[in-house]
Design a protein around this motif. Structure first.
Motif, PDB file in Angstrom:
ATOM      1  N   TYR A   1       0.799  -1.226   0.000  1.00  0.00           N
ATOM      2  CA  TYR A   1       0.000   0.000   0.000  1.00  0.00           C
ATOM      3  C   TYR A   1       0.828   1.271   0.000  1.00  0.00           C
ATOM      4  CZ  TYR A   1      -2.932  -3.677   1.984  1.00  0.00           C
ATOM      5  OH  TYR A   1      -3.561  -4.856   2.218  1.00  0.00           O
ATOM      6  N   ALA A   2       2.126   1.165  -0.304  1.00  0.00           N
ATOM      7  CA  ALA A   2       2.998   2.302  -0.060  1.00  0.00           C
ATOM      8  C   ALA A   2       3.190   3.171  -1.297  1.00  0.00           C
ATOM      9  CB  ALA A   2       4.351   1.813   0.424  1.00  0.00           C
ATOM     10  N   PRO A   3       3.001   4.486  -1.144  1.00  0.00           N
ATOM     11  CA  PRO A   3       3.434   5.383  -2.215  1.00  0.00           C
ATOM     12  C   PRO A   3       4.958   5.454  -2.209  1.00  0.00           C
ATOM     13  CG  PRO A   3       2.465   6.638  -0.381  1.00  0.00           C
ATOM     14  CD  PRO A   3       2.422   5.184  -0.002  1.00  0.00           C
ATOM     15  N   THR A   4       5.538   6.099  -3.218  1.00  0.00           N
ATOM     16  CA  THR A   4       6.992   6.253  -3.243  1.00  0.00           C
ATOM     17  C   THR A   4       7.436   7.172  -2.100  1.00  0.00           C
ATOM     18  OG1 THR A   4       6.868   5.982  -5.611  1.00  0.00           O
ATOM     19  CG2 THR A   4       8.923   6.879  -4.759  1.00  0.00           C
ATOM     20  N   ALA A   5       6.629   8.184  -1.821  1.00  0.00           N
ATOM     21  CA  ALA A   5       6.943   9.111  -0.720  1.00  0.00           C
ATOM     22  C   ALA A   5       6.866   8.387   0.626  1.00  0.00           C
ATOM     23  CB  ALA A   5       5.946  10.261  -0.733  1.00  0.00           C
ATOM     24  N   LYS A   6       7.490   9.007   1.627  1.00  0.00           N
ATOM     25  CA  LYS A   6       7.468   8.424   2.975  1.00  0.00           C
ATOM     26  C   LYS A   6       6.173   8.847   3.676  1.00  0.00           C
ATOM     27  CE  LYS A   6      10.713   8.557   6.884  1.00  0.00           C
ATOM     28  NZ  LYS A   6      11.022   7.136   6.949  1.00  0.00           N
ATOM     29  N   VAL A   7       5.503   7.868   4.265  1.00  0.00           N
ATOM     30  CA  VAL A   7       4.295   8.178   5.031  1.00  0.00           C
ATOM     31  C   VAL A   7       4.636   8.046   6.518  1.00  0.00           C
ATOM     32  CG1 VAL A   7       1.906   7.499   5.530  1.00  0.00           C
ATOM     33  CG2 VAL A   7       2.800   7.298   3.191  1.00  0.00           C
ATOM     34  N   ILE A   8       4.267   9.056   7.313  1.00  0.00           N
ATOM     35  CA  ILE A   8       4.511   8.994   8.765  1.00  0.00           C
ATOM     36  C   ILE A   8       3.175   9.200   9.483  1.00  0.00           C
ATOM     37  CG2 ILE A   8       5.723  10.061  10.723  1.00  0.00           C
ATOM     38  CD1 ILE A   8       7.918  10.893   8.733  1.00  0.00           C
ATOM     39  N   VAL A   9       2.900   8.339  10.454  1.00  0.00           N
ATOM     40  CA  VAL A   9       1.638   8.426  11.184  1.00  0.00           C
ATOM     41  C   VAL A   9       1.865   9.229  12.470  1.00  0.00           C
ATOM     42  CG1 VAL A   9      -0.108   7.070  12.409  1.00  0.00           C
ATOM     43  CG2 VAL A   9       0.806   6.237  10.224  1.00  0.00           C
ATOM     44  N   LEU A  10       1.013  10.228  12.711  1.00  0.00           N
ATOM     45  CA  LEU A  10       1.131  11.058  13.915  1.00  0.00           C
ATOM     46  C   LEU A  10       0.010  10.691  14.882  1.00  0.00           C
ATOM     47  CD1 LEU A  10       1.763  14.583  12.282  1.00  0.00           C
ATOM     48  CD2 LEU A  10       3.444  12.833  12.910  1.00  0.00           C
ATOM     49  N   ARG A  11       0.398  10.389  16.144  1.00  0.00           N
ATOM     50  CA  ARG A  11      -0.618  10.022  17.134  1.00  0.00           C
ATOM     51  C   ARG A  11      -0.840  11.181  18.096  1.00  0.00           C
ATOM     52  NH1 ARG A  11      -0.252   4.245  19.679  1.00  0.00           N
ATOM     53  NH2 ARG A  11       1.917   4.862  19.808  1.00  0.00           N
ATOM     54  N   GLY A  12      -2.050  11.732  18.068  1.00  0.00           N
ATOM     55  CA  GLY A  12      -2.363  12.857  18.953  1.00  0.00           C
ATOM     56  C   GLY A  12      -3.678  13.490  18.535  1.00  0.00           C
ATOM     57  N   GLU A  13      -4.097  14.521  19.280  1.00  0.00           N
ATOM     58  CA  GLU A  13      -5.343  15.233  18.953  1.00  0.00           C
ATOM     59  C   GLU A  13      -5.175  16.020  17.667  1.00  0.00           C
ATOM     60  OE1 GLU A  13      -8.129  14.962  20.820  1.00  0.00           O
ATOM     61  OE2 GLU A  13      -6.960  13.506  21.986  1.00  0.00           O
ATOM     62  N   SER A  14      -6.320  16.410  17.090  1.00  0.00           N
ATOM     63  CA  SER A  14      -6.307  17.178  15.842  1.00  0.00           C
ATOM     64  C   SER A  14      -5.476  18.465  15.979  1.00  0.00           C
ATOM     65  CB  SER A  14      -7.742  17.514  15.440  1.00  0.00           C
ATOM     66  OG  SER A  14      -7.748  18.351  14.323  1.00  0.00           O
ATOM     67  N   ALA A  15      -5.632  19.169  17.111  1.00  0.00           N
ATOM     68  CA  ALA A  15      -4.907  20.432  17.288  1.00  0.00           C
ATOM     69  C   ALA A  15      -3.395  20.195  17.294  1.00  0.00           C
ATOM     70  CB  ALA A  15      -5.345  21.112  18.589  1.00  0.00           C
ATOM     71  N   GLU A  16      -2.978  19.092  17.922  1.00  0.00           N
ATOM     72  CA  GLU A  16      -1.533  18.771  17.962  1.00  0.00           C
ATOM     73  C   GLU A  16      -1.023  18.396  16.573  1.00  0.00           C
ATOM     74  OE1 GLU A  16      -1.018  16.698  22.304  1.00  0.00           O
ATOM     75  OE2 GLU A  16      -2.271  15.640  20.867  1.00  0.00           O
ATOM     76  N   TYR A  17      -1.863  17.678  15.831  1.00  0.00           N
ATOM     77  CA  TYR A  17      -1.520  17.278  14.451  1.00  0.00           C
ATOM     78  C   TYR A  17      -1.289  18.539  13.608  1.00  0.00           C
ATOM     79  CZ  TYR A  17      -2.395  15.433   9.695  1.00  0.00           C
ATOM     80  OH  TYR A  17      -2.309  15.112   8.363  1.00  0.00           O
ATOM     81  N   ILE A  18      -2.236  19.469  13.697  1.00  0.00           N
ATOM     82  CA  ILE A  18      -2.142  20.690  12.884  1.00  0.00           C
ATOM     83  C   ILE A  18      -0.873  21.477  13.257  1.00  0.00           C
ATOM     84  CG2 ILE A  18      -3.244  22.956  12.519  1.00  0.00           C
ATOM     85  CD1 ILE A  18      -5.954  21.308  12.827  1.00  0.00           C
ATOM     86  N   LYS A  19      -0.612  21.579  14.557  1.00  0.00           N
ATOM     87  CA  LYS A  19       0.569  22.311  15.025  1.00  0.00           C
ATOM     88  C   LYS A  19       1.853  21.648  14.497  1.00  0.00           C
ATOM     89  CE  LYS A  19       2.496  23.923  19.315  1.00  0.00           C
ATOM     90  NZ  LYS A  19       2.618  23.395  20.664  1.00  0.00           N
ATOM     91  N   PHE A  20       1.927  20.338  14.615  1.00  0.00           N
ATOM     92  CA  PHE A  20       3.129  19.610  14.177  1.00  0.00           C
ATOM     93  C   PHE A  20       3.342  19.793  12.674  1.00  0.00           C
ATOM     94  CE2 PHE A  20       5.494  16.110  12.409  1.00  0.00           C
ATOM     95  CZ  PHE A  20       6.461  15.811  13.360  1.00  0.00           C
ATOM     96  N   VAL A  21       2.279  19.556  11.889  1.00  0.00           N
ATOM     97  CA  VAL A  21       2.417  19.618  10.431  1.00  0.00           C
ATOM     98  C   VAL A  21       2.793  21.045  10.007  1.00  0.00           C
ATOM     99  CG1 VAL A  21       1.217  19.359   8.217  1.00  0.00           C
ATOM    100  CG2 VAL A  21       0.878  17.657  10.027  1.00  0.00           C
TER     101      VAL A  21
ATOM    102  N   LYS B   1       7.201  14.463  -0.794  1.00  0.00           N
ATOM    103  CA  LYS B   1       8.249  13.509  -0.386  1.00  0.00           C
ATOM    104  C   LYS B   1       7.913  12.901   0.980  1.00  0.00           C
ATOM    105  CE  LYS B   1      11.031  14.136  -3.908  1.00  0.00           C
ATOM    106  NZ  LYS B   1       9.871  14.182  -4.826  1.00  0.00           N
ATOM    107  N   ILE B   2       7.170  13.669   1.802  1.00  0.00           N
ATOM    108  CA  ILE B   2       6.736  13.173   3.116  1.00  0.00           C
ATOM    109  C   ILE B   2       5.244  13.459   3.267  1.00  0.00           C
ATOM    110  CG2 ILE B   2       6.897  13.535   5.623  1.00  0.00           C
ATOM    111  CD1 ILE B   2       9.762  14.168   5.366  1.00  0.00           C
ATOM    112  N   ALA B   3       4.499  12.493   3.759  1.00  0.00           N
ATOM    113  CA  ALA B   3       3.075  12.730   4.020  1.00  0.00           C
ATOM    114  C   ALA B   3       2.766  12.348   5.457  1.00  0.00           C
ATOM    115  CB  ALA B   3       2.219  11.911   3.059  1.00  0.00           C
ATOM    116  N   TYR B   4       2.150  13.284   6.193  1.00  0.00           N
ATOM    117  CA  TYR B   4       1.771  13.015   7.578  1.00  0.00           C
ATOM    118  C   TYR B   4       0.304  12.597   7.637  1.00  0.00           C
ATOM    119  CZ  TYR B   4       6.155  15.263   8.867  1.00  0.00           C
ATOM    120  OH  TYR B   4       7.482  15.585   8.994  1.00  0.00           O
ATOM    121  N   ALA B   5       0.040  11.444   8.254  1.00  0.00           N
ATOM    122  CA  ALA B   5      -1.336  10.946   8.366  1.00  0.00           C
ATOM    123  C   ALA B   5      -1.709  10.828   9.842  1.00  0.00           C
ATOM    124  CB  ALA B   5      -1.437   9.588   7.689  1.00  0.00           C
TER     125      ALA B   5
END
Ligand code: TXA
Ligand code: MG
Length: 338
Positions: free
Chosen positions: A234-254, A307-311
């Motif tokens: 299921y992998a795209p060529t780009a790197k996929v990284i999964v972020l565990r946390g609340e929506s607000a933390e996700y938005i801040k990190f990204v 090149k990087i996708a945060y999910a």
């Protein structure tokens, strides 16, 4: 390669049926993902599937039927538990594994003593099986390792020049592949989560084991009960990284990692709040919509040149478990706790 867009339904189905009967390969819509179909009784035709997908030969295929009466000849015995599941969830996104009959060529079962069977609920899929007049062996119609196709355009992208035709039945509804359950052992065992949930299986059968590879990465050299589990998926060529946390933390990190090369595989509600390229993965808190968009989102990561996708780290309830299982593999289990 022919695209059969069903403007003349009967003729297109007849054409697909003819190609399949002659040993050809046809991309077919199902309610889960598009399949790459061949006559399940024709070992040579089935071997062509492996070639077209660059699929390892030890990874067995699911046999698709249009009517429950077609099941009996494929297996050595239909157990009462198997019948219970079929009556409740067929036609639909559930694949049942039982010991196989002699009718199943080795190419389909990849040398195993069992065979996986499912009756899809997509009316076009069932009409194609009827037009072919034989059960159809069909894996997902992607190049091996790539995200499964949920639209005819995805099949064209991966399979152009490799197969005879694709039947365009529009977007797949469920969006992730069928649930795979093995009834070949003493206790039913979930091998791959999908559209029919673990909760539903347990309601119907009582005890259901879950193979640990549903949640975790297989260890080096470990034998996989379902050979598909051991391959990168299921992998795209780009790197996929999964972020565990609340929506607000996700938005801040990204946003704090924003640059040209970064994309966010995010929920619709977050799109206006993110400063990077965004790819929708459905609605927040809605597992069905996340399953529906997941594979399309993973394909878009490469389309937009990220090149990087945060999910997001998905919920493991209901269909969420299938989203979790696919996304963690796409990310090679890389998770950042926020
Ligand atoms: O929704 C679906 O199941 C789609 C559509 C096209 O029906 N098909 C699909 O097929 O996802 P595929 O080949 O991509 O995935 C089938 C999975 C693989 O992980 C394979 O190893 C496993 O089912 N499988 C097939 N036969 C098996 C068997 N006899 N024993 C254990 N695992 C089996
Ligand atoms: Mg597949």
């Amino acid at each position: 390669m022919n695209t059969l867009n069903l403007t003349s339904y009967k003729e297109d189905l007849e054409k697909a049926g003819r190609i399949l009967r002659k040993g050809g390969l046809v991309g077919i819509p199902t309610e889960t993902v598009y399949g790459l179909a061949a006559n399940a009784f024709n070992g040579e035709a089935v071997a062509r599937i492996f070639k077209a997908k660059c699929r390892p030969m030890d990874n067995p295929l699911i046999v698709h039927i249009a009517d429950i009466s077609e099941w009996k000849p494929l297996v050595s015995k239909i157990t009462p538990e198997a019948m219970k599941l079929a009556e409740k969830f067929w036609p639909g996104p559930l694949t049942i594994i039982l010991p196989k009959s002699d009718l199943i060529p080795d190419e389909v079962s990849a040398g195993l003593e069992t065979v996986a069977v499912r009756m899809p609920s997509h009316p076009v899929a069932r009409d194609i099986i009827k037009a072919a007049g034989v059960p159809l062996a069909a894996p997902s119609a992607n190049l091996s390792g790539k995200p499964s196709p949920t639209a005819a355009a995805h099949v064209l992208h991966d399979m152009e020049g490799r197969i005879e035709a694709v039947v365009d039945g529009g977007e797949c509804g469920v969006g992730v592949e069928s649930t795979v359950v093995s009834l070949a052992g003493d206790v039913p065992c979930l091998l791959r989560p999908g559209g029919v949930t673990l909760e539903q299986l347990r309601e119907t059968l009582g005890e259901v084991n879950v193979n640990h590879a549903v949640y975790d990465q297989l260890k080096e050299g470990e034998t996989a009960p379902s050979p598909g589990m051991k391959y990168k998926h299921y992998a795209p060529t780009a790197k996929v990284i999964v972020l565990r946390g609340e929506s607000a933390e996700y938005i801040k990190f990204v946003n704090s990692h924003a640059d040209e090369t970064v994309a966010a595989i995010c929920y619709d509600e977050e799109i206006p709040l993110l400063n990077v390229k965004t790819i929708s993965c459905g609605k927040m808190g809605d597992n069905d919509s996340q399953a529906h968009y997941l594979f399309d989102a993973l394909r878009k990561v490469d389309d937009i040149g990220a090149k990087i996708a945060y999910a997001h780290y998905p919920s493991t309830d209901g269909v969420g478990l299938a989203v979790y299982n696919r996304l963690m593999r796409a990310a090679a289990f890389e998770v950042i706790d926020l």
